[in-house]
Design an enzyme around this catalytic site. Structure first.
Site, PDB file in Angstrom:
ATOM      1  N   HIS A   1      87.789 146.392 -62.035  1.00  0.00           N
ATOM      2  CA  HIS A   1      88.913 145.956 -61.185  1.00  0.00           C
ATOM      3  C   HIS A   1      89.937 145.293 -62.109  1.00  0.00           C
ATOM      4  CE1 HIS A   1      90.963 143.413 -58.170  1.00  0.00           C
ATOM      5  NE2 HIS A   1      90.428 144.182 -57.248  1.00  0.00           N
TER       6      HIS A   1
ATOM      7  N   ASP B   1      81.266 140.424 -63.314  1.00  0.00           N
ATOM      8  CA  ASP B   1      82.121 140.313 -62.127  1.00  0.00           C
ATOM      9  C   ASP B   1      81.273 140.751 -60.933  1.00  0.00           C
ATOM     10  OD1 ASP B   1      83.739 140.878 -59.993  1.00  0.00           O
ATOM     11  OD2 ASP B   1      85.229 142.028 -61.126  1.00  0.00           O
TER      12      ASP B   1
ATOM     13  N   GLN C   1      81.603 142.666 -56.030  1.00  0.00           N
ATOM     14  CA  GLN C   1      81.006 143.698 -55.176  1.00  0.00           C
ATOM     15  C   GLN C   1      79.482 143.713 -55.300  1.00  0.00           C
ATOM     16  OE1 GLN C   1      82.800 145.274 -53.032  1.00  0.00           O
ATOM     17  NE2 GLN C   1      84.824 144.820 -53.830  1.00  0.00           N
TER      18      GLN C   1
ATOM     19  N   LYS D   1      84.254 138.045 -49.475  1.00  0.00           N
ATOM     20  CA  LYS D   1      83.549 139.340 -49.504  1.00  0.00           C
ATOM     21  C   LYS D   1      82.073 139.191 -49.141  1.00  0.00           C
ATOM     22  CE  LYS D   1      86.523 141.206 -53.179  1.00  0.00           C
ATOM     23  NZ  LYS D   1      87.339 142.281 -52.638  1.00  0.00           N
TER      24      LYS D   1
ATOM     25  N   CYS E   1      93.142 148.662 -57.065  1.00  0.00           N
ATOM     26  CA  CYS E   1      93.267 147.754 -58.217  1.00  0.00           C
ATOM     27  C   CYS E   1      92.367 148.215 -59.353  1.00  0.00           C
ATOM     28  CB  CYS E   1      92.945 146.306 -57.844  1.00  0.00           C
ATOM     29  SG  CYS E   1      94.060 145.644 -56.633  1.00  0.00           S
TER      30      CYS E   1
HETATM   31  N1  PLP Z   1      86.444 142.328 -58.922  1.00  0.00           N
HETATM   32  C1  PLP Z   1      86.103 143.312 -58.074  1.00  0.00           C
HETATM   33  C2  PLP Z   1      85.081 144.312 -58.505  1.00  0.00           C
HETATM   34  C3  PLP Z   1      86.709 143.396 -56.817  1.00  0.00           C
HETATM   35  O1  PLP Z   1      86.382 144.386 -55.996  1.00  0.00           O
HETATM   36  C4  PLP Z   1      87.666 142.419 -56.461  1.00  0.00           C
HETATM   37  C5  PLP Z   1      88.371 142.521 -55.171  1.00  0.00           C
HETATM   38  O2  PLP Z   1      88.446 143.545 -54.554  1.00  0.00           O
HETATM   39  C6  PLP Z   1      87.959 141.401 -57.362  1.00  0.00           C
HETATM   40  C7  PLP Z   1      87.335 141.385 -58.587  1.00  0.00           C
HETATM   41  C8  PLP Z   1      88.951 140.334 -57.030  1.00  0.00           C
HETATM   42  O3  PLP Z   1      88.463 139.539 -55.977  1.00  0.00           O
HETATM   43  P1  PLP Z   1      89.397 138.440 -55.327  1.00  0.00           P
HETATM   44  O4  PLP Z   1      90.675 139.149 -54.955  1.00  0.00           O
HETATM   45  O5  PLP Z   1      88.623 137.967 -54.130  1.00  0.00           O
HETATM   46  O6  PLP Z   1      89.640 137.387 -56.333  1.00  0.00           O
END
Ligand code: PLP
Length: 421
Positions: free
Chosen positions: A138, A215, A218, A241, A379
């Protein structure tokens, strides 16, 4: 809302099979209608719906308990402080961290990664060091590292993926044999659903003397995480999430790193003493939590974690895997539809494109049928580029989704075929 294993009459579970209808009744938003149809909510990778327990906790706190944390000598403030501490402890248990002081509250995954990049990366990575990411990150776990690389003269290297969307571990090993200092990879890809072998990734990185950030945005909603068994240096996730409120997230970091890192933000609640000549900082976790935290949201994160733990990851995974496999089978029947990302290990995400139809058009037709999916690059533009598409349509599942909802999705996709044929 239920319990694991054998249970009494009021459980939603029978031998770990989720009673999805009873679970759904606990999520008020799931009984909404959209464009005249019952809502079919399949955008859980973006954000999950909230159980009544989370909503009630927020409302009760704002109506009957509201007072700031840490600064108050009066009872309500002390109670708020204690409630936040209890949720920090709950997060510790959720990740199986050794100490609750290794749990930092952030605004979400994005802020957690920026915190590590700024407070750890900027201090400990030196010109010529390497940062290793994967192709399927992401942007939140890519752009901050890329900026640091530019700023400090670090080399950015990328683990490639095969056509199924699985990381090429042999290539990863080769990257590690160069001068690797930091590996930052996603637990689960938000665009493809690939579950990365993070245990092996951490092990190999540590053998090469590199630190690892996972990270977990997910990962945490779908898979049990044990940061001590994993031995990762950093792990982070977002509250919204995992069925919790917006505006709150968690960074886990090993104690030794938190001790060594400089603060990320400066301000109230993170100091020991302040004079115009010099400021000294307090200990983790508060050293990294400058300013008034989102304490109402932190407190309401508690029942979100309780919800997951009551159902149990085993039951959640069994249900979500069944949905995923069923959806993959049914979607493959739709003429002109191609799945993007078919890793052997996947969690809750199904991405696809349809011949001659832009993903946004797919999303718009489904919207008219009451079905919420995501369309776009998610993203994850480098992921899209790797698979030769500008965007995909993405359905993503939670434990409250049903096969009937997958059937509605498939019917909607046949409408798409009719309209754009
Ligand atoms: N990393 C991953 C794999 C994600 O799917 C997301 C959000 O969709 C993020 C980071 C960023 O999360 P947040 O927008 O809640 O900070």
């Amino acid at each position: 809302m239920g319990e694991r294993g054998t249970q009494g009459d009021d459980s939603m579970l029978t031998t770990q099979v989720l009673d999805v209808e009873r679970i759904r009744a606990e999520f008020p938003m799931l009984s909404s209608r959209m464009n005249g149809h019952p809502l079919v909510y399949l955008d859980n990778a973006a954000t999950t719906q909230k159980p009544r327990a989370v909503i009630d906790r927020l409302v009760h706190f704002y109506e009957k308990e509201y007072a700031t944390v840490r600064r108050g000598v009066y009872t309500f403030s002390q109670d708020s402080t204690r409630e936040c501490d209890l949720v920090r402890e709950k997060c510790r248990e959720f990740l199986n961290a050794a100490k609750s002081s290794e749990i930092i509250f952030t605004r979400g995954t994005t802020e957690a990664i920026n915190l590590v990049v700024s407070a750890f990366g900027r201090k400990f990575l030196k010109k010529g060091d390497t940062v290793i990411l994967s192709t399927i990150e992401h942007h939140s776990n890519l752009v901050p590292w890329q900026q640091l690389c530019e700023e400090k003269g670090l080399t950015l290297k990328v683990i490639p993926v095969d056509d199924r969307g699985e990381l090429l571990l042999e290539e990863y090993k080769k990257l590690l044999s160069a001068r690797a200092s930091m590996v930052a990879v996603t637990h689960v890809s938000n665009a493809l659903g690939t579950v990365n072998p993070i245990g092996e990734i951490v092990k190999l990185a540590h053998e090469a003397g590199a630190w690892v950030l996972i990270d977990g945005a997910q990962g945490a909603p779908h898979l049990e995480v044990d940061v001590r068994a994993l031995d990762c240096d950093f792990y982070c996730f977002s509250g919204h999430k995992i069925y919790g409120p917006t505006g709150v997230g968690v960074l886990y970091a090993k104690e030794k790193h938190l001790e060594a890192m400089d603060p990320y933000h400066f301000g109230g609640d993170m100091i020991e003493t302040v004079t115009f000549e010099k400021t000294t900082f307090t200990k983790p976790p508060h050293k990294f939590e400058a300013g008034t935290p989102p304490f109402a949201e932190i407190i309401a994160l508690g029942p979100a974690i309780d919800t997951i733990e009551t159902l149990g990851f085993e039951s959640i995974a069994a249900h979500e895997q069944e949905l995923l496999e069923y959806a993959a089978r049914r979607l493959r029947e739709v003429p002109g539809l191609r799945l993007i990302g078919e890793a052997k290990e996947k969690a809750s995400v199904i991405s696809f494109v349809m011949e001659g139809t832009h993903p946004h058009d797919i999303g718009t037709v489904l919207d008219q049928e009451g079905i919420a999916i995501r369309a776009g690059h998610h993203c994850a533009q480098p992921t899209m580029r790797r698979f030769g598409v500008a965007a995909t349509a993405r359905a993503s599942f939670a434990f409250y989704n049903t096969k009937e909802e997958v059937d509605k999705l498939v019917s909607g996709l046949y409408k798409v075929v009719e309209i754009f044929r």
